[in-house]
Design a protein around this motif. Sequence first.
Motif, PDB file in Angstrom:
ATOM      1  N   MET A  93       0.731  -1.309  -0.001  1.00 24.96           N
ATOM      2  CA  MET A  93       0.029   0.077   0.058  1.00 24.96           C
ATOM      3  C   MET A  93       0.825   1.256   0.092  1.00 24.96           C
ATOM      4  O   MET A  93       1.841   1.380   0.849  1.00 24.96           O
ATOM      5  N   SER A  94       0.555   2.098  -0.733  1.00 32.89           N
ATOM      6  CA  SER A  94       1.325   3.398  -0.831  1.00 32.89           C
ATOM      7  C   SER A  94       0.803   4.309   0.412  1.00 32.89           C
ATOM      8  O   SER A  94      -0.203   4.021   0.946  1.00 32.89           O
ATOM      9  N   ALA A  95       1.660   5.480   0.537  1.00 35.15           N
ATOM     10  CA  ALA A  95       1.194   6.149   1.639  1.00 35.15           C
ATOM     11  C   ALA A  95       0.099   6.973   1.582  1.00 35.15           C
ATOM     12  O   ALA A  95      -0.660   7.284   2.332  1.00 35.15           O
ATOM     13  N   ASP A  96      -0.365   7.334   0.163  1.00 35.54           N
ATOM     14  CA  ASP A  96      -1.571   8.069  -0.230  1.00 35.54           C
ATOM     15  C   ASP A  96      -2.644   7.215   0.268  1.00 35.54           C
ATOM     16  O   ASP A  96      -3.888   7.855   0.548  1.00 35.54           O
ATOM     17  N   LEU A  97      -2.768   5.956  -0.096  1.00 36.57           N
ATOM     18  CA  LEU A  97      -3.807   5.196   0.075  1.00 36.57           C
ATOM     19  C   LEU A  97      -3.960   4.823   1.453  1.00 36.57           C
ATOM     20  O   LEU A  97      -5.212   4.831   1.987  1.00 36.57           O
ATOM     21  N   VAL A  98      -2.926   4.833   2.352  1.00 33.76           N
ATOM     22  CA  VAL A  98      -2.973   4.663   3.836  1.00 33.76           C
ATOM     23  C   VAL A  98      -3.724   6.045   4.514  1.00 33.76           C
ATOM     24  O   VAL A  98      -4.598   5.802   5.280  1.00 33.76           O
ATOM     25  N   SER A 156      -7.524   5.991   3.419  1.00 34.79           N
ATOM     26  CA  SER A 156      -8.159   5.113   4.328  1.00 34.79           C
ATOM     27  C   SER A 156      -8.388   5.529   5.709  1.00 34.79           C
ATOM     28  O   SER A 156      -9.336   5.034   6.087  1.00 34.79           O
ATOM     29  N   ASN A 157      -7.397   6.150   6.309  1.00 36.12           N
ATOM     30  CA  ASN A 157      -7.742   6.761   7.557  1.00 36.12           C
ATOM     31  C   ASN A 157      -8.603   8.050   7.646  1.00 36.12           C
ATOM     32  O   ASN A 157      -9.111   8.305   8.676  1.00 36.12           O
ATOM     33  N   LEU A 158      -8.836   8.552   6.378  1.00 34.28           N
ATOM     34  CA  LEU A 158      -9.378   9.684   6.696  1.00 34.28           C
ATOM     35  C   LEU A 158     -11.093   9.487   6.011  1.00 34.28           C
ATOM     36  O   LEU A 158     -11.897  10.369   6.487  1.00 34.28           O
ATOM     37  N   TRP A 159     -11.400   8.255   5.761  1.00 35.52           N
ATOM     38  CA  TRP A 159     -12.749   8.013   5.671  1.00 35.52           C
ATOM     39  C   TRP A 159     -13.573   8.021   6.666  1.00 35.52           C
ATOM     40  O   TRP A 159     -14.944   8.472   6.866  1.00 35.52           O
ATOM     41  N   PRO A 160     -13.260   7.695   8.204  1.00 39.92           N
ATOM     42  CA  PRO A 160     -14.340   7.898   9.292  1.00 39.92           C
ATOM     43  C   PRO A 160     -14.693   9.413   9.585  1.00 39.92           C
ATOM     44  O   PRO A 160     -15.582   9.557   9.913  1.00 39.92           O
ATOM     45  N   PHE A 161     -13.483  10.264   9.228  1.00 36.52           N
ATOM     46  CA  PHE A 161     -13.644  11.693   9.508  1.00 36.52           C
ATOM     47  C   PHE A 161     -15.037  12.260   8.379  1.00 36.52           C
ATOM     48  O   PHE A 161     -15.740  13.021   8.875  1.00 36.52           O
TER      49      PHE A 161
END
Length: 137
Positions: free
Chosen positions: A1-6, A9-14
């Motif tokens: 996984m690339s850093a942008d994808l990580v 994926s961490n931004l979707w709960p917000f």
Amino acid sequence: MSADLVQASNLWPFIAYIAAILVVIAAMLAIPHFLARPTAVRAAGEPFESGVVPAGDIHVRLTIRFYPVAIFFVIFDLEAVFILAWAVAFRETGWLGYIEMSIFIGVLLAALIYLWRIGALDWRTERQKLQDAQLRI
């Protein structure tokens, strides 16, 4: 996984949280619109709780004499907060805290005496003072 994808994926709960907030706000604004019954209220222009019918303009001009007393009240009331905080921590501060608070209260008393002596706390105008002096004669 690339850093942008990580990061994505961490931004979707917000994003889901913000969307839920917007849905709740929209529901709170829309539901009363649909549930409210439009009726003509007979007492719409009458006072609500106090029962006093307003008379005259609500924008009353106060004399300048009220403002210094209000400012002095706020200043001396704020000092009460410092004295209360000292009283709560009285045992931890010891004698040094007691001496410091005594100096603080002394400065407050000196300021109060100064304000009293210059007439800043006096409500009477110069005309009223002259009238009182004439009545004494």
